[in-house]
Design a protein around this motif. Structure first.
Motif, PDB file in Angstrom:
ATOM      1  N   SER A  23     -13.841 -60.248  70.798  1.00 27.60           N
ATOM      2  CA  SER A  23     -13.267 -59.963  69.487  1.00 27.60           C
ATOM      3  C   SER A  23     -11.743 -59.958  69.609  1.00 27.60           C
ATOM      4  O   SER A  23     -11.198 -59.424  70.569  1.00 27.60           O
ATOM      5  CB  SER A  23     -13.727 -58.602  68.975  1.00 27.60           C
ATOM      6  N   GLN A  30      -7.296 -63.795  63.694  1.00 28.81           N
ATOM      7  CA  GLN A  30      -8.538 -64.384  63.207  1.00 28.81           C
ATOM      8  C   GLN A  30      -8.388 -65.890  63.179  1.00 28.81           C
ATOM      9  O   GLN A  30      -7.275 -66.410  63.218  1.00 28.81           O
ATOM     10  CB  GLN A  30      -8.899 -63.868  61.827  1.00 28.81           C
ATOM     11  N   SER A  31      -9.517 -66.586  63.130  1.00 32.28           N
ATOM     12  CA  SER A  31      -9.472 -68.046  63.048  1.00 32.28           C
ATOM     13  C   SER A  31      -9.078 -68.446  61.628  1.00 32.28           C
ATOM     14  O   SER A  31      -9.011 -67.607  60.726  1.00 32.28           O
ATOM     15  CB  SER A  31     -10.834 -68.637  63.398  1.00 32.28           C
ATOM     16  N   ASP A  33     -10.815 -69.861  59.523  1.00 35.83           N
ATOM     17  CA  ASP A  33     -11.901 -69.572  58.584  1.00 35.83           C
ATOM     18  C   ASP A  33     -12.288 -68.091  58.568  1.00 35.83           C
ATOM     19  O   ASP A  33     -13.318 -67.714  58.039  1.00 35.83           O
ATOM     20  CB  ASP A  33     -13.114 -70.459  58.849  1.00 35.83           C
ATOM     21  N   ARG A  35     -12.903 -65.893  61.142  1.00 33.85           N
ATOM     22  CA  ARG A  35     -13.730 -65.328  62.213  1.00 33.85           C
ATOM     23  C   ARG A  35     -12.886 -64.472  63.156  1.00 33.85           C
ATOM     24  O   ARG A  35     -11.751 -64.806  63.457  1.00 33.85           O
ATOM     25  CB  ARG A  35     -14.419 -66.437  62.999  1.00 33.85           C
ATOM     26  N   GLU A  37     -14.826 -62.845  65.912  1.00 38.50           N
ATOM     27  CA  GLU A  37     -15.649 -62.777  67.110  1.00 38.50           C
ATOM     28  C   GLU A  37     -16.033 -64.189  67.536  1.00 38.50           C
ATOM     29  O   GLU A  37     -16.332 -65.036  66.697  1.00 38.50           O
ATOM     30  CB  GLU A  37     -16.908 -61.951  66.866  1.00 38.50           C
ATOM     31  N   PHE A  38     -16.039 -64.409  68.865  1.00 38.03           N
ATOM     32  CA  PHE A  38     -16.287 -65.743  69.418  1.00 38.03           C
ATOM     33  C   PHE A  38     -17.084 -65.630  70.698  1.00 38.03           C
ATOM     34  O   PHE A  38     -16.982 -64.628  71.402  1.00 38.03           O
ATOM     35  CB  PHE A  38     -14.960 -66.448  69.739  1.00 38.03           C
TER      36      PHE A  38
END
Length: 48
Positions: A23, A30-31, A33, A35, A37-38
């Motif tokens: 996270s 953040q991305s 879009d 996000r 969490e990855f």
């Protein structure tokens, strides 16, 4: 390039033992879009 992240889980979930769920939320990142969490390959992480 490096960014700070928190490790949420390792070696489980939809990935393999070599993946880690991270996270970036604690650092306000953040991305594009939205996000936060990855799942990444464990060998992509370093300790600082």
């Amino acid at each position: 390039m490096a960014i700070l992240c928190n490790i949420l889980t390792s070696g489980n979930g939809s990935g393999t033992a070599d993946t880690v769920k991270i996270s970036v939320a604690p650092w306000g990142l953040q991305s594009l879009d939205g996000r936060i969490e990855f799942e990444v390959q464990a060998d992509q992480l370093t300790h600082s």
